[in-house]
Design a protein around this motif. Structure first.
Motif, PDB file in Angstrom:
ATOM      1  N   HIS A   1       0.776  -1.233   0.000  1.00 55.22           N
ATOM      2  CA  HIS A   1       0.000   0.000   0.000  1.00 55.22           C
ATOM      3  C   HIS A   1       0.817   1.298   0.000  1.00 55.22           C
ATOM      4  O   HIS A   1       0.608   2.130  -0.875  1.00 55.22           O
ATOM      5  N   THR A   2       1.696   1.494   0.962  1.00 64.16           N
ATOM      6  CA  THR A   2       2.417   2.777   1.043  1.00 64.16           C
ATOM      7  C   THR A   2       3.916   2.575   1.272  1.00 64.16           C
ATOM      8  O   THR A   2       4.465   3.028   2.286  1.00 64.16           O
ATOM      9  N   PRO A   3       4.612   1.923   0.354  1.00 58.87           N
ATOM     10  CA  PRO A   3       6.050   1.697   0.564  1.00 58.87           C
ATOM     11  C   PRO A   3       6.835   2.996   0.720  1.00 58.87           C
ATOM     12  O   PRO A   3       7.769   3.068   1.535  1.00 58.87           O
ATOM     13  N   GLU A   4       6.435   4.028  -0.032  1.00 63.20           N
ATOM     14  CA  GLU A   4       7.169   5.299   0.018  1.00 63.20           C
ATOM     15  C   GLU A   4       7.126   5.933   1.401  1.00 63.20           C
ATOM     16  O   GLU A   4       8.055   6.624   1.805  1.00 63.20           O
ATOM     17  N   GLU A   5       6.065   5.674   2.145  1.00 62.86           N
ATOM     18  CA  GLU A   5       5.937   6.211   3.506  1.00 62.86           C
ATOM     19  C   GLU A   5       7.054   5.683   4.411  1.00 62.86           C
ATOM     20  O   GLU A   5       7.421   6.314   5.395  1.00 62.86           O
ATOM     21  N   PHE A   6       7.617   4.536   4.050  1.00 61.09           N
ATOM     22  CA  PHE A   6       8.661   3.896   4.855  1.00 61.09           C
ATOM     23  C   PHE A   6      10.023   3.941   4.178  1.00 61.09           C
ATOM     24  O   PHE A   6      10.963   3.274   4.599  1.00 61.09           O
ATOM     25  N   GLY A   7      10.126   4.711   3.091  1.00 63.37           N
ATOM     26  CA  GLY A   7      11.395   4.833   2.381  1.00 63.37           C
ATOM     27  C   GLY A   7      11.755   3.615   1.555  1.00 63.37           C
ATOM     28  O   GLY A   7      12.917   3.411   1.221  1.00 63.37           O
ATOM     29  N   ILE A   8      10.761   2.818   1.207  1.00 65.00           N
ATOM     30  CA  ILE A   8      11.002   1.608   0.414  1.00 65.00           C
ATOM     31  C   ILE A   8      10.659   1.896  -1.049  1.00 65.00           C
ATOM     32  O   ILE A   8       9.596   2.428  -1.356  1.00 65.00           O
ATOM     33  N   VAL A   9      11.567   1.525  -1.931  1.00 63.88           N
ATOM     34  CA  VAL A   9      11.319   1.622  -3.366  1.00 63.88           C
ATOM     35  C   VAL A   9      11.209   0.192  -3.882  1.00 63.88           C
ATOM     36  O   VAL A   9      12.152  -0.587  -3.781  1.00 63.88           O
ATOM     37  N   LEU A  10      10.032  -0.143  -4.396  1.00 70.32           N
ATOM     38  CA  LEU A  10       9.785  -1.492  -4.890  1.00 70.32           C
ATOM     39  C   LEU A  10      10.183  -1.612  -6.354  1.00 70.32           C
ATOM     40  O   LEU A  10      10.047  -0.661  -7.115  1.00 70.32           O
ATOM     41  N   ASP A  11      10.664  -2.783  -6.728  1.00 75.40           N
ATOM     42  CA  ASP A  11      10.987  -3.077  -8.120  1.00 75.40           C
ATOM     43  C   ASP A  11       9.725  -2.892  -8.958  1.00 75.40           C
ATOM     44  O   ASP A  11       8.668  -3.413  -8.610  1.00 75.40           O
ATOM     45  N   GLN A  12       9.824  -2.154 -10.053  1.00 79.61           N
ATOM     46  CA  GLN A  12       8.645  -1.857 -10.868  1.00 79.61           C
ATOM     47  C   GLN A  12       8.084  -3.091 -11.567  1.00 79.61           C
ATOM     48  O   GLN A  12       6.913  -3.127 -11.904  1.00 79.61           O
ATOM     49  N   GLU A  13       8.907  -4.087 -11.815  1.00 77.68           N
ATOM     50  CA  GLU A  13       8.440  -5.297 -12.493  1.00 77.68           C
ATOM     51  C   GLU A  13       7.623  -6.197 -11.586  1.00 77.68           C
ATOM     52  O   GLU A  13       6.511  -6.586 -11.914  1.00 77.68           O
TER      53      GLU A  13
END
Length: 194
Positions: A20-32
């Motif tokens: 849901h909100t990876p950016e809120e925790f400083g996580i960048v998820l692989d786009q694939e």
């Protein structure tokens, strides 16, 4: 080992981070595939004061014990298999079984039978090969109604299906004509809770 309450709470936090909100925790998820390194996830969890004591084995426990098998660890990476509400995760098109199941609530039934299944606040409509997962998912939202999805009919309407893993199938939309109410839902729900 985490007790059941802590395991559930950590699972919810990991869902928030990976679905849901990876950016809120400083996580960048692989786009694939929506994955990140286990070390990245662990660092983000430990940054939360309540969870500073967590180690990788606790994450592994959540992954292995999750009834819905939401998460998947491959090599040194982890991802949520499905249920994303943030950036769209890509899946390869696949051929599902002829019937899939979707659990919903009685209040939504009239709308579904008129307009079909839509992803709502998720990226995809979620369905399962068996009734167990659909019952677990549908029971959270009120009085359970089980739907059968005729995938052959849906594919003839131009719908593409994607395999999310662990018997979970995804689609952008399911036409109303491909949905029918499953008979005997109540009995199946009672047997699942015994």
């Amino acid at each position: 080992m985490l007790d059941q309450a802590k395991e559930k709470s950590l699972s919810k936090l990991i869902s928030k981070m990976l679905r849901h909100t990876p950016e809120e925790f400083g996580i960048v998820l692989d786009q694939e595939d929506g994955s990140c390194s286990i070390d990245t996830l662990l660092t983000a969890i430990q940054a939360q004061p309540k969870w500073a004591w967590i180690v990788q084995e606790h994450i592994e426990q959540v992954v292995s014990q999750s009834e819905k098998q939401r998460f998947e660890m491959i090599d040194a990476r982890i991802r949520a298999r499905y249920g994303h509400s943030h950036d769209r995760v890509s899946y390869a098109p696949a051929d599902p079984p002829s019937i899939l199941y979707h659990g919903t609530n009685k209040k939504a039934l009239a709308s579904i039978l008129k307009e079909g299944l839509s992803p709502m606040n998720r990226q995809y409509v979620h369905m399962s090969e068996g009734t167990h997962f659909a019952i677990v998912a549908g029971s959270r939202r009120g009085e359970l109604v089980m739907l059968e999805v005729d995938t052959l009919s849906a594919k003839q309407s131009g719908i593409t299906f994607y395999y999310g893993g662990n018997e979970v199938w995804l689609a952008d939309h399911i036409p109303a004509a491909s949905c029918s109410v499953m008979k005997g839902t109540k009995e199946k729900e009672e047997s699942i809770h015994e």
